[in-house]
Design an enzyme around this catalytic site. Structure first.
Site, PDB file in Angstrom:
ATOM      1  N   GLY A 133      19.556   8.013 -21.366  1.00 38.38           N
ATOM      2  CA  GLY A 133      19.750   6.762 -20.634  1.00 38.38           C
ATOM      3  C   GLY A 133      20.270   5.662 -21.528  1.00 38.38           C
ATOM      4  O   GLY A 133      20.664   5.906 -22.667  1.00 38.38           O
ATOM      5  N   ASN A 134      20.299   4.453 -21.018  1.00 38.91           N
ATOM      6  CA  ASN A 134      20.748   3.303 -21.803  1.00 38.91           C
ATOM      7  C   ASN A 134      19.903   2.087 -21.451  1.00 38.91           C
ATOM      8  O   ASN A 134      19.059   2.138 -20.565  1.00 38.91           O
ATOM      9  CB  ASN A 134      22.244   3.053 -21.562  1.00 38.91           C
ATOM     10  CG  ASN A 134      22.541   2.712 -20.122  1.00 38.91           C
ATOM     11  OD1 ASN A 134      22.182   1.655 -19.627  1.00 38.91           O
ATOM     12  ND2 ASN A 134      23.175   3.647 -19.417  1.00 38.91           N
TER      13      ASN A 134
END
Ligand code: CTP
Ligand code: CA
Length: 225
Positions: free
Chosen positions: A33-34
């Protein structure tokens, strides 16, 4: 235009906004993810509603409250985001890609939780490219005159990187943020420059994400006329 009485210059317009950050699952409990919070995309949605637009917000993994008056479509992965954005874009006047879309996803999804084993090194994770939704939207406009807007966070030569990205993506506006400590990720405020293919640069001073949003809508409204 005062804050109490925003111009209804987006009345009758359908605007589609993607927000948040995609998550690409490895197994039932893990993902790549980010750090995107979704704040910029949600601010764009609130300000577009205030200016009279019909708003579809495609929200990837954001925990922010639904903006009043917007249709919210929740997605997880880049492929789900692509599907939801392309569907909503079919009758949209404007599409703004504020989401942080993962460039890669794991090549394989493990149906069961990945386990470590004594005496064996970790398996490398193979990645494959995700589709570029912004480039796809820009190349094949669902409607003539549809305005397509991208966002980019850059370091180093921010303007040169932004110009190259604008040309590569083929969008009508690119909002370029400079990233560094205190800047952009999860922050309440941001500073940016909005680039257009005609060479124009609209600077937006460090301030609330609503101010940047209203600058984007001003530039979009000019292009819709
Ligand atoms: N974007 C997209 N689909 C992707 C990746 C990015 O639609 N698979 C959109 C983002 O929503 C954003 C814009 O493209 O509006 C720019 O994202 P960015 O990550 O800066 O662009 P990339 O082409 O992925 O370049 P980089 O290699 O610098 O990450
Ligand atoms: Ca990227």
């Amino acid at each position: 235009r005062g804050p109490q009485a925003p111009a209804a210059d987006l009345a009758g317009r359908h605007v589609v906004i993607s927000a948040g950050g995609t998550r690409e699952p490895l197994d039932p409990v893990r993902f790549l993810g980010n750090r995107s919070s979704g704040k910029q995309g949600y601010a764009l949605a609130r300000t577009a509603v205030a200016r009279g637009a019909r708003v579809t917000l495609v929200a990837a993994n954001s925990e922010l409250p639904d903006p009043a008056g917007a249709d919210v479509v929740r997605v997880g992965t880049a492929l789900q985001l692509r599907e939801a954005v392309l569907k909503a874009a079919a009758d949209a006047d404007v599409v703004v890609m504020a989401a942080a879309v993962a460039d890669f996803r794991p090549a394989r999804y493990a149906e069961g939780k990945i386990k470590k084993r004594d005496g064996e090194g970790p398996e490398p994770v193979e990645l494959v490219r995700n589709p570029d939704v912004l480039a796809e939207l820009s190349a094949a406009r669902a409607r003539p005159g549809q305005v397509v807007v991208g966002f980019a966070a850059e370091t180093d030569d921010v303007l040169a990187n932004g110009r190259a990205k604008l040309a590569r993506k083929g969008c009508d506006l690119l909002v370029v943020n400079e990233v560094g400590e205190r800047k952009t990720f999860g922050a309440e405020q941001s500073e940016a420059v909005v680039l257009a293919p005609d060479g124009s640069e609209t600077p937006v001073a460090f301030g609330p994400k609503e101010v940047l949003s209203d600058t984007v809508w001003d530039l979009v409204a000019d292009r819709l006329r």
